[in-house]
Write a protein that holds these residues in place. Structure first.
Motif, PDB file in Angstrom:
ATOM      1  N   GLY A 184      -8.324   5.530  -7.283  1.00 37.35           N
ATOM      2  CA  GLY A 184      -8.540   4.347  -6.458  1.00 37.35           C
ATOM      3  C   GLY A 184      -7.234   3.822  -5.895  1.00 37.35           C
ATOM      4  O   GLY A 184      -6.454   3.170  -6.593  1.00 37.35           O
ATOM      5  N   ALA A 185      -6.997   4.116  -4.608  1.00 37.65           N
ATOM      6  CA  ALA A 185      -5.798   3.597  -3.952  1.00 37.65           C
ATOM      7  C   ALA A 185      -5.972   2.101  -3.707  1.00 37.65           C
ATOM      8  O   ALA A 185      -7.014   1.667  -3.211  1.00 37.65           O
ATOM      9  CB  ALA A 185      -5.553   4.325  -2.638  1.00 37.65           C
ATOM     10  N   MET A 186      -4.968   1.311  -4.060  1.00 39.91           N
ATOM     11  CA  MET A 186      -5.027  -0.143  -3.902  1.00 39.91           C
ATOM     12  C   MET A 186      -4.450  -0.528  -2.542  1.00 39.91           C
ATOM     13  O   MET A 186      -3.252  -0.788  -2.410  1.00 39.91           O
ATOM     14  CB  MET A 186      -4.268  -0.823  -5.044  1.00 39.91           C
ATOM     15  N   ASN A 187      -5.306  -0.567  -1.538  1.00 40.72           N
ATOM     16  CA  ASN A 187      -4.882  -0.959  -0.193  1.00 40.72           C
ATOM     17  C   ASN A 187      -4.764  -2.483  -0.149  1.00 40.72           C
ATOM     18  O   ASN A 187      -5.749  -3.198  -0.326  1.00 40.72           O
ATOM     19  CB  ASN A 187      -5.876  -0.485   0.854  1.00 40.72           C
ATOM     20  N   THR A 188      -3.563  -2.980   0.072  1.00 37.29           N
ATOM     21  CA  THR A 188      -3.321  -4.420   0.031  1.00 37.29           C
ATOM     22  C   THR A 188      -3.668  -5.075   1.370  1.00 37.29           C
ATOM     23  O   THR A 188      -3.815  -4.406   2.398  1.00 37.29           O
ATOM     24  CB  THR A 188      -1.856  -4.721  -0.293  1.00 37.29           C
ATOM     25  N   HIS A 189      -3.758  -6.402   1.341  1.00 40.08           N
ATOM     26  CA  HIS A 189      -3.986  -7.140   2.582  1.00 40.08           C
ATOM     27  C   HIS A 189      -2.839  -6.897   3.565  1.00 40.08           C
ATOM     28  O   HIS A 189      -3.066  -6.810   4.775  1.00 40.08           O
ATOM     29  CB  HIS A 189      -4.150  -8.633   2.290  1.00 40.08           C
ATOM     30  N   GLY A 190      -1.621  -6.797   3.055  1.00 41.26           N
ATOM     31  CA  GLY A 190      -0.493  -6.484   3.938  1.00 41.26           C
ATOM     32  C   GLY A 190      -0.633  -5.116   4.578  1.00 41.26           C
ATOM     33  O   GLY A 190      -0.353  -4.948   5.774  1.00 41.26           O
ATOM     34  N   ASN A 191      -1.048  -4.116   3.787  1.00 43.57           N
ATOM     35  CA  ASN A 191      -1.313  -2.780   4.324  1.00 43.57           C
ATOM     36  C   ASN A 191      -2.343  -2.850   5.449  1.00 43.57           C
ATOM     37  O   ASN A 191      -2.178  -2.238   6.518  1.00 43.57           O
ATOM     38  CB  ASN A 191      -1.870  -1.848   3.253  1.00 43.57           C
ATOM     39  N   VAL A 192      -3.433  -3.572   5.196  1.00 43.47           N
ATOM     40  CA  VAL A 192      -4.558  -3.627   6.137  1.00 43.47           C
ATOM     41  C   VAL A 192      -4.152  -4.293   7.446  1.00 43.47           C
ATOM     42  O   VAL A 192      -4.439  -3.786   8.533  1.00 43.47           O
ATOM     43  CB  VAL A 192      -5.757  -4.358   5.501  1.00 43.47           C
ATOM     44  N   VAL A 193      -3.484  -5.440   7.358  1.00 40.58           N
ATOM     45  CA  VAL A 193      -3.059  -6.149   8.569  1.00 40.58           C
ATOM     46  C   VAL A 193      -2.095  -5.288   9.372  1.00 40.58           C
ATOM     47  O   VAL A 193      -2.224  -5.150  10.599  1.00 40.58           O
ATOM     48  CB  VAL A 193      -2.397  -7.494   8.198  1.00 40.58           C
ATOM     49  N   PHE A 194      -1.133  -4.674   8.679  1.00 39.27           N
ATOM     50  CA  PHE A 194      -0.134  -3.888   9.401  1.00 39.27           C
ATOM     51  C   PHE A 194      -0.760  -2.730  10.160  1.00 39.27           C
ATOM     52  O   PHE A 194      -0.491  -2.527  11.348  1.00 39.27           O
ATOM     53  CB  PHE A 194       0.934  -3.354   8.434  1.00 39.27           C
ATOM     54  N   ASN A 195      -1.621  -1.946   9.500  1.00 35.06           N
ATOM     55  CA  ASN A 195      -2.147  -0.777  10.201  1.00 35.06           C
ATOM     56  C   ASN A 195      -3.272  -1.106  11.167  1.00 35.06           C
ATOM     57  O   ASN A 195      -3.550  -0.323  12.078  1.00 35.06           O
ATOM     58  CB  ASN A 195      -2.558   0.321   9.208  1.00 35.06           C
ATOM     59  N   GLU A 214       1.199 -10.311  11.838  1.00 30.45           N
ATOM     60  CA  GLU A 214       0.793 -11.580  12.440  1.00 30.45           C
ATOM     61  C   GLU A 214       0.012 -12.454  11.459  1.00 30.45           C
ATOM     62  O   GLU A 214      -0.174 -13.650  11.718  1.00 30.45           O
ATOM     63  CB  GLU A 214      -0.059 -11.300  13.679  1.00 30.45           C
ATOM     64  N   PHE A 215      -0.452 -11.842  10.366  1.00 27.92           N
ATOM     65  CA  PHE A 215      -1.265 -12.582   9.399  1.00 27.92           C
ATOM     66  C   PHE A 215      -0.844 -12.193   7.992  1.00 27.92           C
ATOM     67  O   PHE A 215      -0.344 -11.092   7.762  1.00 27.92           O
ATOM     68  CB  PHE A 215      -2.756 -12.270   9.601  1.00 27.92           C
ATOM     69  N   THR A 216      -1.080 -13.095   7.052  1.00 26.05           N
ATOM     70  CA  THR A 216      -0.761 -12.788   5.651  1.00 26.05           C
ATOM     71  C   THR A 216      -1.826 -11.921   5.020  1.00 26.05           C
ATOM     72  O   THR A 216      -1.549 -11.189   4.073  1.00 26.05           O
ATOM     73  CB  THR A 216      -0.628 -14.077   4.830  1.00 26.05           C
ATOM     74  N   ASP A 217      -3.068 -12.011   5.545  1.00 24.20           N
ATOM     75  CA  ASP A 217      -4.151 -11.265   4.920  1.00 24.20           C
ATOM     76  C   ASP A 217      -5.230 -10.960   5.942  1.00 24.20           C
ATOM     77  O   ASP A 217      -5.271 -11.532   7.039  1.00 24.20           O
ATOM     78  CB  ASP A 217      -4.732 -12.035   3.736  1.00 24.20           C
ATOM     79  N   ALA A 218      -6.129 -10.025   5.582  1.00 25.22           N
ATOM     80  CA  ALA A 218      -7.166  -9.563   6.501  1.00 25.22           C
ATOM     81  C   ALA A 218      -8.195 -10.644   6.794  1.00 25.22           C
ATOM     82  O   ALA A 218      -8.787 -10.674   7.881  1.00 25.22           O
ATOM     83  CB  ALA A 218      -7.850  -8.329   5.918  1.00 25.22           C
ATOM     84  N   LEU A 219      -8.436 -11.545   5.849  1.00 21.35           N
ATOM     85  CA  LEU A 219      -9.403 -12.610   6.081  1.00 21.35           C
ATOM     86  C   LEU A 219      -8.892 -13.585   7.135  1.00 21.35           C
ATOM     87  O   LEU A 219      -9.660 -14.042   8.000  1.00 21.35           O
ATOM     88  CB  LEU A 219      -9.694 -13.339   4.764  1.00 21.35           C
TER      89      LEU A 219
END
Length: 555
Positions: free
Chosen positions: A219-230, A25-30
């Motif tokens: 250091g796992a690089m959790n992306t904004h897409g990863n964050v929004v999806f989960n 629903e969003f491009t990024d967590a912000l």
């Protein structure tokens, strides 16, 4: 596809062969957070003891933090290390870092000098935000050897209306000369707004470091897409809505706390209840006072709640949506918890590299128990996610056969920070080779057997520690159990169990060995039992079998 899916419509939604769609629903967590502020600015974002921070206030606080960072010369893509307990400042630092265009780095507050220096050096963090006590005891001797240019300190007493003696008895003031006070910095810039910032789904939102159970942390690089999806996955899987209240049981630095607590609550725009750090009796009091409805945490936390002296059915009556991940769940513990409190603990499974869940037990289902192994299912693959079980040759194995779990989906990280070779080895082509061994049954439920490296070879027979541990958990005196292989002159390796007991219970090593012997094949049951007050584990509840093996090696 198995016909069993046709009889289970809730399972069909998660069929790995035909993934259910969950569009971001969003491009990024912000952007996700900003939408929540717009929907419900006066709603509680954080509850911390008797303190409240509304979504509007959180927006103002994070604006001020971002402006303060930019005033120090902070630039897009710089890293901010968050070395904090479960306090509101963690959320302020996280969202404020995004508003400044940066990447957050979550650090375990239990880390000491060597560990902290390793993570600060690896991440290249320019800013460190930490508790005053952690600066005094740990960070002050470390930051000068790293890229850190600005240290922002804060107190766990901030954001309460009054000091709570249950959490902070007789705490002395801390000298943090030479650091920036977070409250003072926010007050100085409050009312100012940073320049507009946005991210693409592929931009890194934060670095979360692997627990180190299989080697040095990465250091796992959790992306904004990863964050929004989960974040959305938790909402859908656990059926969360605008009336829910999230209880922060898991550490916020860990991927479970980051997604299952922080970003899920920001997506929903609902209160996140924090109480500094997990202590069972205080957790029970907090639940009774704040009436949270949802949480996700390690099974060791729920075992601790069961054994808390002030625990009763009424205390947990509001907590109707409970999931557990991060460590294996013995079926006997789920039954005992349900009998004590009337609440079912749903399983969820994922890794740092899957940005929390890749599998879960749907809200309207209970996990089956495998009749042969006694293992509790970790659920079915979540939305848009493909999970394979592969053999040593890399080929798929049929249902019921054991192999390595390989996961592909929108929650899988883009890689490890500064480690392209490690990325290619573990995530070739975007497919995460988890290192966890398990199997899928004929109806699509998945089961975790163990880590590949933890398998015991007893005279040529393969023994999975998890199976032995689950049997030991069936004994009513056992609180926790961890099983490892130890050298044996005759068998090469033999099975040893480390056990901690429930308060007021007793059992001998001989009795536990006999108990296990009656319930499993002769090559599996433990030949040795050692009692410990506490089993070593990560802060998120994963058993540290390597520490137990090292203990044996040292004699």
């Amino acid at each position: 596809m198995s016909s069993a899916y046709d009889e289970r419509p809730w399972l069909a939604r998660y069929d790995a062969g035909q993934p259910a769609d969950l569009e971001p629903e969003f491009t990024d967590a912000l952007a996700m957070f900003r939408a929540a502020v717009e929907r419900n600015p006066g709603g509680d974002a954080i509850r911390y003891f008797d303190g409240r921070i509304t979504l509007r206030e959180l927006d103002e606080l994070t604006d001020a933090f971002a402006v303060g960072m930019l005033e120090t010369g902070f630039e897009t893509g710089d890293r901010v290390a968050l070395y904090l307990q479960n306090v509101p400042q963690f959320v302020i630092g996280l969202v404020g870092t995004w508003k400044a265009g940066g990447i957050a780095v979550s650090i375990n507050p239990m880390n000491r000098q060597r560990e902290l220096e390793l993570l600060l050096t690896d991440s290249g963090a320019r800013v460190l935000v930490c508790l005053q006590s952690l600066y005094r005891d740990v960070a002050a001797d470390v930051v000068g050897r790293t890229a850190v240019q600005t240290v922002v300190t804060t107190s766990e007493r901030e954001h309460q209306n009054r000091d709570d003696p249950r959490a902070f008895p007789d705490q002395e003031p801390v000298d943090v000369t030479g650091t920036e006070d977070m409250a003072g910095m926010i007050e100085r810039y409050r009312g100012q707004v940073p320049p507009p910032t946005s991210f693409s789904p592929g931009d890194t939102a934060f670095l979360t470091y692997t627990s180190g159970t299989t080697g040095p942390p990465k250091g796992a690089m959790n992306t904004h897409g990863n964050v929004v999806f989960n974040s959305q996955t938790y909402r859908e899987l656990c059926r969360l809505g605008s009336d829910d209240v999230v209880l922060g049981v898991a550490p916020l630095f860990h991927i479970t706390g980051l997604i299952g607590h922080v970003t899920a609550s920001l997506l929903l725009g609902v209160p996140l209840v924090l109480f500094h750090r997990f202590e069972p009796s205080l957790a029970i009091e907090t639940i009774r006072e704040q009436r949270p409805t949802f949480t996700v945490g390690s099974i060791t936390a729920f075992i601790a709640l069961m054994n808390a002296p002030n625990a009763d059915r009424d205390a947990l009556s509001s907590l109707t949506k409970i999931w557990s991940g991060g460590a294996p769940i013995p079926p006997s513990t789920v039954k005992a918890f349900s009998a004590a409190f009337g609440q079912y603990i749903h399983n969820v499974y994922g890794l740092t590299e899957t940005t929390s869940p890749s599998h879960g037990v749907p809200a309207d289902a209970e996990a089956p128990v495998d009749e042969t192994s006694g293992a509790l299912s970790v659920g079915v693959p979540v939305y848009n996610t493909i999970v394979r079980i592969v053999g040593d040759d890399g080929q798929d194995v049929p249902p019921g056969e054991i192999g390595e779990i390989v996961t592909t989906g929108p929650q899988v990280v883009s890689g490890y920070w500064g480690k392209p070779e490690e990325t290619e080895r573990a995530i070739p082509g975007g497919a995460l080779h988890t290192g966890d061994v398990g199997y899928m049954d004929e109806t699509g439920w998945f089961y975790i057997v163990d880590r590949k490296k933890d398998q015991i070879n007893a005279g040529g027979y393969k023994v999975w520690p998890r199976e032995v541990e689950d049997v030991l958990y069936e004994h009513d005196a056992v609180r926790e159990a961890a099983v490892v292989g130890v050298p044996d002159e005759y068998r090469g390796e033999t099975v040893k169990a480390f056990v901690s007991l429930r308060p007021g219970r007793s059992v001998t090593a001989e009795e536990l060995i006999a108990f296990a012997k009656e319930r499993m094949a002769a090559y599996k049951y433990p030949r040795q039992v050692e009692f410990l007050d506490e089993i070593p584990k990560t802060v998120t509840g994963k058993l540290l079998r390597r520490e137990l093996r090292a203990r044996e090696d040292q004699g």
